[in-house]
Design a protein around this motif. Sequence first.
Motif, PDB file in Angstrom:
ATOM      1  N   UNK A 162       4.239   0.652   5.055  1.00 53.92           N
ATOM      2  CA  UNK A 162       3.462   1.852   4.749  1.00 53.92           C
ATOM      3  C   UNK A 162       2.495   1.604   3.599  1.00 53.92           C
ATOM      4  N   UNK A 163       2.960   0.921   2.568  1.00 53.90           N
ATOM      5  CA  UNK A 163       2.095   0.629   1.419  1.00 53.90           C
ATOM      6  C   UNK A 163       0.906  -0.232   1.822  1.00 53.90           C
ATOM      7  N   UNK A 164       1.171  -1.279   2.590  1.00 52.98           N
ATOM      8  CA  UNK A 164       0.086  -2.148   3.047  1.00 52.98           C
ATOM      9  C   UNK A 164      -0.894  -1.386   3.923  1.00 52.98           C
ATOM     10  N   UNK A 165      -0.381  -0.462   4.747  1.00 53.26           N
ATOM     11  CA  UNK A 165      -1.260   0.338   5.594  1.00 53.26           C
ATOM     12  C   UNK A 165      -2.197   1.213   4.797  1.00 53.26           C
ATOM     13  N   UNK A 166      -1.686   1.854   3.748  1.00 49.66           N
ATOM     14  CA  UNK A 166      -2.534   2.699   2.905  1.00 49.66           C
ATOM     15  C   UNK A 166      -3.612   1.873   2.202  1.00 49.66           C
ATOM     16  N   UNK A 167      -3.244   0.716   1.693  1.00 43.96           N
ATOM     17  CA  UNK A 167      -4.219  -0.125   1.003  1.00 43.96           C
ATOM     18  C   UNK A 167      -5.333  -0.578   1.941  1.00 43.96           C
ATOM     19  N   UNK A 168      -4.966  -1.035   3.124  1.00 36.64           N
ATOM     20  CA  UNK A 168      -5.961  -1.499   4.089  1.00 36.64           C
ATOM     21  C   UNK A 168      -6.838  -0.347   4.566  1.00 36.64           C
ATOM     22  N   UNK A 169      -6.258   0.833   4.781  1.00 40.05           N
ATOM     23  CA  UNK A 169      -7.047   1.968   5.244  1.00 40.05           C
ATOM     24  C   UNK A 169      -8.010   2.437   4.167  1.00 40.05           C
ATOM     25  N   UNK A 170      -7.592   2.425   2.904  1.00 40.11           N
ATOM     26  CA  UNK A 170      -8.505   2.780   1.815  1.00 40.11           C
ATOM     27  C   UNK A 170      -9.691   1.830   1.763  1.00 40.11           C
ATOM     28  N   UNK A 171      -9.423   0.543   1.936  1.00 44.72           N
ATOM     29  CA  UNK A 171     -10.501  -0.439   1.953  1.00 44.72           C
ATOM     30  C   UNK A 171     -11.453  -0.181   3.115  1.00 44.72           C
ATOM     31  N   UNK A 172     -10.889   0.106   4.301  1.00 46.49           N
ATOM     32  CA  UNK A 172     -11.728   0.375   5.462  1.00 46.49           C
ATOM     33  C   UNK A 172     -12.597   1.607   5.281  1.00 46.49           C
ATOM     34  N   UNK A 173     -12.035   2.662   4.683  1.00 44.43           N
ATOM     35  CA  UNK A 173     -12.810   3.883   4.443  1.00 44.43           C
ATOM     36  C   UNK A 173     -13.946   3.624   3.467  1.00 44.43           C
ATOM     37  N   UNK A 174     -13.672   2.859   2.410  1.00 48.36           N
ATOM     38  CA  UNK A 174     -14.735   2.532   1.445  1.00 48.36           C
ATOM     39  C   UNK A 174     -15.877   1.759   2.103  1.00 48.36           C
ATOM     40  N   UNK A 175     -15.551   0.863   3.021  1.00 49.20           N
ATOM     41  CA  UNK A 175     -16.586   0.112   3.723  1.00 49.20           C
ATOM     42  C   UNK A 175     -17.407   1.033   4.622  1.00 49.20           C
ATOM     43  N   UNK A 176     -16.719   1.958   5.291  1.00 47.63           N
ATOM     44  CA  UNK A 176     -17.421   2.882   6.174  1.00 47.63           C
ATOM     45  C   UNK A 176     -18.338   3.825   5.405  1.00 47.63           C
ATOM     46  N   UNK A 177     -17.996   4.123   4.151  1.00 44.34           N
ATOM     47  CA  UNK A 177     -18.868   4.963   3.341  1.00 44.34           C
ATOM     48  C   UNK A 177     -20.295   4.414   3.317  1.00 44.34           C
ATOM     49  N   UNK A 178     -20.386   3.136   2.988  1.00 43.79           N
ATOM     50  CA  UNK A 178     -21.708   2.518   2.884  1.00 43.79           C
ATOM     51  C   UNK A 178     -22.440   2.447   4.209  1.00 43.79           C
ATOM     52  N   UNK A 179     -21.666   2.321   5.314  1.00 41.81           N
ATOM     53  CA  UNK A 179     -22.310   2.247   6.632  1.00 41.81           C
ATOM     54  C   UNK A 179     -22.860   3.606   7.051  1.00 41.81           C
ATOM     55  N   UNK A 180     -22.082   4.671   6.808  1.00 43.17           N
ATOM     56  CA  UNK A 180     -22.484   5.994   7.259  1.00 43.17           C
ATOM     57  C   UNK A 180     -23.459   6.679   6.317  1.00 43.17           C
TER      58      UNK A 180
END
Length: 262
Positions: free
Chosen positions: A236-254
């Motif tokens: 669960x911890x690893x999932x939250x960390x990876x998802x936060x990273x993915x959301x931050x990357x999508x910020x710049x794309x969108x």
Amino acid sequence: EQWEQWGRDFGLDKPYPIQYLTWLKDAVRLDFGKSVKEQIPATIVVRRKIWPTVQLALGAYAFALAVGVPLGVLSATKRGTNLDLLARSFALVGQAMPGFWLGVMLILTFAVRWQVLPAGGREGATSIILPSITLGWFAAAALLRLTRSAMLEVLDSEYVKLARAKGVSQTLIVWKHAFRNAITVPLTFAGLFLTALLTGAVVTETVFAWPGLGRLAIQSVFGTDFPVMSAIVLLATAGYLLMNLGVDILYGILDPRIRYSQ
């Protein structure tokens, strides 16, 4: 004697710092020891339950996006109308309704009274419908509120007023100009919610007897199977960390406005 042997096997007879360093060394190698109940590696026990939970999480995620986002956009564009009132009522009830109660009511309605859907288990394609709705209901309500608030803010902005003055169609204004700039806030919740679904569907999986990670976590707690619980918590911890990273990357794309300048 068995209890004392388990303590030696898990290193619980050593000082706390040594216990932690031993656990950390093994955790890096994804070795959490053997399940107390099944006497096989905990990672194997967890691996068996990942795919059912992924299926349920994706079903609930699809329901939340399909219901919450369009209703949020519709509520914002029809502000002050009966449609807006109905959408806001759905959001209020959806976030106040306990998940276990909703699951039981869905079972009583669709499985017991109408007998059109199975009451639980994981047999056939239709068995995922009720738990997906139960798990995704809260997120759909939350996405509706977030999308509506973000859309209202954007629809009142100057560039949207300029687009209307230039004669741009309402559909193009809503979906191309407003929605893309309003999606940042709902995107944050949607990304974190997906991770929460993968690891936190405890109540839903218990109500519907769904053989996933949530039900396994409850069984591990009741059975004091801490090697399995350690594996689930770390996942669960690893999932939250990876998802936060993915959301931050999508910020710049969108939204190019929040990209960092070099």
